[in-house]
Design an enzyme around this catalytic site. Structure first.
Site, PDB file in Angstrom:
ATOM      1  N   ASN A   1       0.821  -1.200   0.000  1.00  0.00           N
ATOM      2  CA  ASN A   1       0.000   0.000   0.000  1.00  0.00           C
ATOM      3  C   ASN A   1       0.862   1.260   0.000  1.00  0.00           C
ATOM      4  OD1 ASN A   1      -2.477  -1.438   0.185  1.00  0.00           O
ATOM      5  ND2 ASN A   1      -2.049  -1.824   2.351  1.00  0.00           N
ATOM      6  N   HIS A   2       0.488   2.253  -0.801  1.00  0.00           N
ATOM      7  CA  HIS A   2       1.192   3.516  -0.873  1.00  0.00           C
ATOM      8  C   HIS A   2       0.385   4.579  -0.126  1.00  0.00           C
ATOM      9  CE1 HIS A   2       3.777   2.546  -4.668  1.00  0.00           C
ATOM     10  NE2 HIS A   2       3.548   1.448  -3.937  1.00  0.00           N
ATOM     11  N   GLN A   3       1.061   5.654   0.244  1.00  0.00           N
ATOM     12  CA  GLN A   3       0.386   6.764   0.905  1.00  0.00           C
ATOM     13  C   GLN A   3      -0.686   7.335  -0.040  1.00  0.00           C
ATOM     14  OE1 GLN A   3       3.032   9.847   2.192  1.00  0.00           O
ATOM     15  NE2 GLN A   3       1.458  10.940   3.360  1.00  0.00           N
TER      16      GLN A   3
ATOM     17  N   THR B   1       1.156   9.343  -4.895  1.00  0.00           N
ATOM     18  CA  THR B   1       1.325   8.047  -4.219  1.00  0.00           C
ATOM     19  C   THR B   1       2.738   7.504  -4.393  1.00  0.00           C
ATOM     20  OG1 THR B   1       0.559   6.884  -6.201  1.00  0.00           O
ATOM     21  CG2 THR B   1      -1.108   7.438  -4.532  1.00  0.00           C
TER      22      THR B   1
END
Length: 213
Positions: free
Chosen positions: A81-83, A89
């Protein structure tokens, strides 16, 4: 005991002369991956099936006993998962040369540990997303993408995966969850095999009732 051989969960290769199916537990080196006895995968190794797992990862992968994991299955962990609460992202902090420190964990999507119950069959090329909990006795159809929890003894299929049906009626499911055959000794399980492989489910139900009274 069959042919003088006692089942051994610490034996990496449970099929003599065949290296494309292994018991997973004796191959695990990461303390955050916990796998129960006799769970196998249809491959010669397990590590590559756990993706996006880094030294800084804080989630765990927990898999119960007697699970059957087909070829091509992927467990995608939280670090995939990315920010998502910022303009981009792009993970600058993971790559050389970019002037960014790792974001605070509270800024990152985190769904917790991934937990697979006992006696779960995961079909070929299924993907289990981070934080999913799959109950005992569930079946995951081939090529399914599992992004939400799966109830015990439920068959799920598709992308995104959806429940197809329960394997048994509620009474038998409750009995099996109380009976917990997977926690019994090898000798006990050997004696239970005729019951565990019997397709006359009403007979199975009555026999389990006797054994748990």
């Amino acid at each position: 005991m069959k042919d003088g051989i006692v089942p051994n969960p610490n034996n990496i290769h449970p099929i003599a002369g065949y290296d494309k199916e292994i018991y997973v537990k004796p191959t695990i080196k990461n303390p955050n991956i916990i796998v129960g006895d006799f769970t196998y995968i249809a491959d010669s190794e397990f590590d590559s099936h756990v993706t996006n797992y880094y030294p800084w990862s804080r989630d765990r992968l927990i898999i119960g006993k007697f699970c059957q994991i087909a070829a091509g299955v992927e467990f995608m962990m939280n670090a995939a998962n990315h920010q998502m609460n910022a303009v981009t992202t792009f993970p600058f902090y993971t790559l050389e040369g970019w002037e960014m420190n790792a974001p605070d964990p509270s800024e990152m999507p985190f769904k917790g540990d991934t937990v697979i119950g006992n006696d779960v069959w995961i079909g070929q090329n299924a993907v289990i997303l981070s934080g999913v909990h799959i109950g005992d006795g569930a079946i995951i159809g081939a090529n399914s993408i599992v992004g939400s929890d799966v109830d015990p003894f439920t068959i799920v299929v598709g992308n995104p995966s959806k429940p197809l049906r329960k394997r048994f009626d509620d009474e038998l499911i409750e009995l099996l969850l109380r009976f917990k055959w997977w926690d019994k000794s090898i000798d006990e399980i050997n004696k239970l095999i005729p019951l565990l492989t019997c397709s006359e489910l009403e007979e199975v139900k009555e026999e389990i009732k006797k054994r748990i009274e």
